[in-house]
Design an enzyme around this catalytic site. Structure first.
Site, PDB file in Angstrom:
ATOM      1  N   GLY A 127       0.798  -1.241   0.000  1.00  0.00           N
ATOM      2  CA  GLY A 127       0.000   0.000   0.000  1.00  0.00           C
ATOM      3  C   GLY A 127       0.818   1.272   0.000  1.00  0.00           C
ATOM      4  O   GLY A 127       0.274   2.363   0.168  1.00  0.00           O
TER       5      GLY A 127
ATOM      6  N   GLU B 220      21.621   7.783  -4.950  1.00  0.00           N
ATOM      7  CA  GLU B 220      20.959   6.563  -5.425  1.00  0.00           C
ATOM      8  C   GLU B 220      20.387   6.763  -6.826  1.00  0.00           C
ATOM      9  O   GLU B 220      20.491   5.892  -7.692  1.00  0.00           O
ATOM     10  CB  GLU B 220      19.810   6.201  -4.483  1.00  0.00           C
ATOM     11  CG  GLU B 220      20.270   5.758  -3.112  1.00  0.00           C
ATOM     12  CD  GLU B 220      19.125   5.694  -2.126  1.00  0.00           C
ATOM     13  OE1 GLU B 220      19.405   5.823  -0.938  1.00  0.00           O
ATOM     14  OE2 GLU B 220      17.968   5.523  -2.540  1.00  0.00           O
TER      15      GLU B 220
ATOM     16  N   GLN C 220      19.562   4.764 -45.492  1.00  0.00           N
ATOM     17  CA  GLN C 220      19.635   6.079 -44.834  1.00  0.00           C
ATOM     18  C   GLN C 220      18.864   6.089 -43.504  1.00  0.00           C
ATOM     19  O   GLN C 220      19.325   6.672 -42.517  1.00  0.00           O
ATOM     20  CB  GLN C 220      19.095   7.166 -45.766  1.00  0.00           C
ATOM     21  CG  GLN C 220      19.411   8.555 -45.227  1.00  0.00           C
ATOM     22  CD  GLN C 220      18.756   9.651 -46.042  1.00  0.00           C
ATOM     23  OE1 GLN C 220      17.560   9.617 -46.319  1.00  0.00           O
ATOM     24  NE2 GLN C 220      19.559  10.614 -46.446  1.00  0.00           N
TER      25      GLN C 220
ATOM     26  N   LEU D  78      15.204  -1.807 -35.458  1.00  0.00           N
ATOM     27  CA  LEU D  78      16.194  -2.083 -36.504  1.00  0.00           C
ATOM     28  C   LEU D  78      16.577  -3.572 -36.560  1.00  0.00           C
ATOM     29  O   LEU D  78      17.179  -4.022 -37.528  1.00  0.00           O
ATOM     30  CB  LEU D  78      17.450  -1.223 -36.299  1.00  0.00           C
ATOM     31  CG  LEU D  78      17.249   0.281 -36.552  1.00  0.00           C
ATOM     32  CD1 LEU D  78      18.498   1.063 -36.167  1.00  0.00           C
ATOM     33  CD2 LEU D  78      16.881   0.558 -38.017  1.00  0.00           C
TER      34      LEU D  78
ATOM     35  N   GLY E 158      12.090  -8.720 -36.729  1.00  0.00           N
ATOM     36  CA  GLY E 158      11.501  -9.779 -35.907  1.00  0.00           C
ATOM     37  C   GLY E 158      12.487 -10.380 -34.929  1.00  0.00           C
ATOM     38  O   GLY E 158      12.106 -10.833 -33.847  1.00  0.00           O
TER      39      GLY E 158
ATOM     40  N   ASN F 262       9.354   8.187 -12.456  1.00  0.00           N
ATOM     41  CA  ASN F 262       9.812   9.393 -13.157  1.00  0.00           C
ATOM     42  C   ASN F 262       8.878  10.589 -12.944  1.00  0.00           C
ATOM     43  O   ASN F 262       9.329  11.730 -12.931  1.00  0.00           O
ATOM     44  CB  ASN F 262      10.015   9.090 -14.652  1.00  0.00           C
ATOM     45  CG  ASN F 262      11.321   8.341 -14.883  1.00  0.00           C
ATOM     46  OD1 ASN F 262      12.025   7.997 -13.922  1.00  0.00           O
ATOM     47  ND2 ASN F 262      11.660   8.076 -16.128  1.00  0.00           N
TER      48      ASN F 262
END
Ligand code: FAD
Length: 383
Positions: free
Chosen positions: A129, A244, A281, A339, A342, A368
């Protein structure tokens, strides 16, 4: 570009650390991930190889180095994608709580054994919690004679399966909010009422032991309190958070560079439409963008390391490093995975592992969004 903090001595240490992670530990990762646990012996090995407690004084068994040495270990561990045991939690967090707030007797009792890896350390803040909102922790520690009696449960605890020494965030006074929070060191061996839950199944970092911990009337000596009096825990936590969070950012920077190096090697050999994928490219531009983002992130992280070494790193700046580097890591890894086609989706490829391992860094060590809140608050104060 060699950062100013990377002295010749630290660069030599980096070369050794890189070899150790690449040769000794990286080949074991696959097995650790399959068994959902690193071997316990890895901690002794890491101790022998000088990876633990690098910035703890020699008087307490450490290597007597600086934050630069810790930064090297965090970066190289990230770069090697050896994520199955957390040196950051052990040396970067718990050892420094002991160094900063422990009594002489506590330091001498635990730090030398942590430096050799005889003791594995964990920090238990989060509860089912209470994660981001640490003031809401409910695990209680009630004074009873010369002991504290602990009741409650912690979750998501890194190194939790192997841990012999746990720094537990407890409420010593439930009515006092942040002022009722204390840190208690718990030695887990043969401890009545202490229980570890099963290894939690995660989407990444499969070899890292992440567990729940249960405390059911657990008695620990009152002398295990960190600090001279109760109620110091929240302040102690806040004081350590900057280093940290910087350590998380450093590891993330190492993972980013690894993603690019891995992808560059892949696209150079993968043939599509009769030419290497690297000749296209789009591939070249994507890799150029990723390297630019990584170099910018690394440069900011280097500036933060220099400030940490000078003792001037503040909480909002460390929060900037944590959120921006981990956020960029996830974007860079995503582009790199694309890139790979699969193959990038196949677990046996390192980029797939990176993709899954990276994601949690935007959540742990303070989500974050919490980092952005801290930054905004400091802006508000200065407005
Ligand atoms: C793999 C792993 C390892 C971990 N290791 C440890 C460990 O060793 N020790 C330990 O104590 N904990 C550990 N944690 C717990 C981690 O620190 C918490 O998961 C984290 O602090 C978030 O807490 P929560 O999960 O309870 O999310 P919640 O607090 O419920 O937050 C959920 C989401 O709400 C949003 N949010 C929260 N607060 C705010 C805010 N103020 N403003 C805006 N948005 C907000 C964020 O998007 C956040 O992700 C680990 C977690 C994981 C997944």
């Amino acid at each position: 570009m060699t950062p100013v903090w990377m002295t010749d001595d630290v660069a030599l240490f980096r070369d050794t650390v890189r070899k150790v992670f690449e040769r000794e530990f990286a080949p074991l990762e696959e097995r650790w991930r399959r068994q959902h646990l690193a071997d316990r012996s890895v901690w002794r090995q890491a101790g022998e190889m000088g990876l633990l407690c690098t910035s703890i004084p020699e008087a307490y068994g450490g290597a007597g180095g600086t934050f630069a040495h810790e930064a090297v270990v965090a970066y190289e561990q990230g770069r090697a994608l050896v994520n199955s045991f957390s040196i950051n939690v052990h040396s970067g967090i718990v050892a420094h709580y002991l160094l900063a707030y422990g009594s002489e007797a506590q330091k001498l009792r635990w730090l030398p054994k942590m430096a050799t890896g005889e003791l594995v350390a964990a920090i238990a803040m989060s509860e089912p919690g209470a994660g981001s909102d640490l003031q809401a922790v409910r695990t209680s520690a009630v004074r009873d004679g010369d002991d504290y009696v602990i009741d409650g449960a912690k979750t998501f605890i890194t190194n939790g399966h192997h841990a012999d020494l746990v720094c537990v965030v407890v409420k010593t006074d439930a009515a006092r909010g942040a002022k009722g929070v204390s840190l208690l060191m718990v030695e887990t061996a043969d401890l009545p009422g202490f229980r570890r839950g099963r290894l939690l199944e995660k989407i990444g970092q499969h070899g890292l032991d992440t567990v729940e911990l249960f405390f059911d009337g657990v008695r620990v000596p009152a002398g295990n309190l960190l600090g001279d009096e109760e109620g110091q825990g929240f302040r102690q936590l806040m004081q350590q958070l900057a280093r940290e969070r910087l350590l998380i950012a450093i590891g993330a920077a190492g993972m980013m560079q690894r993603a690019i190096d891995e992808t560059l090697a892949y696209v150079a050999q993968r043939q599509v439409f009769g030419e290497p994928l690297l000749a296209m490219q789009n591939t070249r531009f994507k890799l150029a963008e990723c390297q630019t983002e990584t170099t910018i992130a690394q440069t900011f992280v280097d500036a933060c390391i220099a400030r940490q070494l000078a003792g001037t790193l503040d909480v909002p700046t460390a929060a900037m490093a944590k959120w921006s580097t981990t956020d960029k890591l996830c974007r860079v890894v995503d582009e790199c995975l694309q890139l790979h086609g699969g193959y990038g989706y196949m677990s046996e490829y390192l980029i797939a592992r990176l993709y899954a391992d990276a994601r949690v860094l935007r959540i742990l060590g303070g989500a974050n969004e919490v980092m952005k809140e801290l930054i905004a608050r400091s802006m508000e104060r200065n407005a």
